[in-house]
Design a protein around this motif. Structure first.
Motif, PDB file in Angstrom:
ATOM      1  N   ASN A  92       0.824  -1.200  -0.162  1.00 36.02           N
ATOM      2  CA  ASN A  92       0.094  -0.011  -0.104  1.00 36.02           C
ATOM      3  C   ASN A  92       0.741   1.145   0.068  1.00 36.02           C
ATOM      4  O   ASN A  92       0.570   2.258  -0.788  1.00 36.02           O
ATOM      5  N   ALA A  93       1.820   1.162   0.805  1.00 34.69           N
ATOM      6  CA  ALA A  93       2.870   2.482   0.954  1.00 34.69           C
ATOM      7  C   ALA A  93       3.498   2.545  -0.657  1.00 34.69           C
ATOM      8  O   ALA A  93       3.712   3.632  -0.982  1.00 34.69           O
ATOM      9  N   VAL A  94       4.148   1.428  -1.145  1.00 34.63           N
ATOM     10  CA  VAL A  94       4.507   1.536  -2.390  1.00 34.63           C
ATOM     11  C   VAL A  94       3.644   2.141  -3.347  1.00 34.63           C
ATOM     12  O   VAL A  94       4.022   3.076  -4.296  1.00 34.63           O
ATOM     13  N   GLN A  95       2.397   1.646  -3.368  1.00 34.54           N
ATOM     14  CA  GLN A  95       1.312   2.193  -4.397  1.00 34.54           C
ATOM     15  C   GLN A  95       1.109   3.400  -4.251  1.00 34.54           C
ATOM     16  O   GLN A  95       1.208   4.303  -4.995  1.00 34.54           O
ATOM     17  N   GLY A  96       0.999   3.926  -2.994  1.00 34.11           N
ATOM     18  CA  GLY A  96       0.907   5.323  -2.409  1.00 34.11           C
ATOM     19  C   GLY A  96       1.870   6.359  -3.172  1.00 34.11           C
ATOM     20  O   GLY A  96       1.766   7.157  -3.766  1.00 34.11           O
ATOM     21  N   ILE A  97       3.036   5.739  -2.834  1.00 36.83           N
ATOM     22  CA  ILE A  97       4.408   6.315  -3.486  1.00 36.83           C
ATOM     23  C   ILE A  97       4.398   6.476  -4.958  1.00 36.83           C
ATOM     24  O   ILE A  97       4.646   7.748  -5.446  1.00 36.83           O
ATOM     25  N   THR A  98       4.341   5.437  -5.681  1.00 33.53           N
ATOM     26  CA  THR A  98       4.192   5.358  -7.144  1.00 33.53           C
ATOM     27  C   THR A  98       3.121   6.341  -7.793  1.00 33.53           C
ATOM     28  O   THR A  98       3.130   6.962  -8.593  1.00 33.53           O
ATOM     29  N   SER A  99       2.007   6.232  -7.071  1.00 35.41           N
ATOM     30  CA  SER A  99       0.831   7.086  -7.524  1.00 35.41           C
ATOM     31  C   SER A  99       1.110   8.456  -7.237  1.00 35.41           C
ATOM     32  O   SER A  99       0.781   9.233  -8.358  1.00 35.41           O
ATOM     33  N   SER A 100       1.789   8.907  -6.151  1.00 38.21           N
ATOM     34  CA  SER A 100       2.219  10.316  -6.174  1.00 38.21           C
ATOM     35  C   SER A 100       3.270  10.911  -7.093  1.00 38.21           C
ATOM     36  O   SER A 100       3.225  11.849  -7.910  1.00 38.21           O
ATOM     37  N   ILE A 101       4.103   9.709  -7.221  1.00 37.59           N
ATOM     38  CA  ILE A 101       5.308  10.070  -8.169  1.00 37.59           C
ATOM     39  C   ILE A 101       4.692  10.375  -9.754  1.00 37.59           C
ATOM     40  O   ILE A 101       4.918  11.177 -10.476  1.00 37.59           O
TER      41      ILE A 101
END
Length: 158
Positions: free
Chosen positions: A23-32
């Motif tokens: 979930n954290a990785v998805q949030g970060i990649t979504s933000s990027i």
């Protein structure tokens, strides 16, 4: 059995931590991804604005070239004080109207663009002085915005 439950508990906690990590990785990649999209949009807007500027400059240049071609074919329109024939006076009136329309269009575009202003203000001054007498006639001046007439009155000598 207790060992099995303990292993299942550890496995469930690990799965929960893996899900949290994903979930954290998805949030970060979504933000990027969102950030990159915003940067691409800004770049695209800047690029479009530059392209539009060159199109405007090219448009102005072509219009002025057409007016100069008319003057080349009818030299008297560049020297209105030497006109003596009524047909020449008629052509001059049309030419002067086209020239002042062109100058007003340049003036309007130059208000927002300092580079265009630097290039085209000398043309407004030069052509404006040449055809100032035509615009001084009230029936001719009535065809133009009052703000442009005010500019001409303040910036272009008779």
């Amino acid at each position: 059995m207790a060992a099995t439950r303990r292993l299942v508990g550890i496995w469930e906690r690990k799965a929960m931590f893996d899900a949290v990590e994903w979930n954290a990785v998805q949030g970060i990649t979504s933000s990027i991804g969102t950030l990159l999209a915003a940067i691409a949009l800004l770049y695209s807007m800047t690029s479009f604005k530059k392209t539009l500027k060159y199109v405007h400059y090219d448009d102005i240049d072509k219009n002025y070239f057409e007016l100069v071609k008319i003057a080349f074919e009818n030299p008297y329109v560049r020297s209105p004080e030497q006109i003596s024939a009524p047909q020449e006076a008629e052509k001059y009136n049309l030419y002067a109207f086209m020239m002042w329309n062109f100058l007003e269009a340049i003036h309007d575009r130059c208000l927002e663009d300092s580079e265009l202003r630097e290039t085209w203000m000398p043309i407004i001054q030069s052509e404006g002085r040449r055809h100032r007498g035509w615009l001084a006639e009230p029936e001719n001046a009535a065809n133009f915005k009052s703000s442009f007439i005010t500019y001409v009155d303040g910036q272009i000598s008779r």
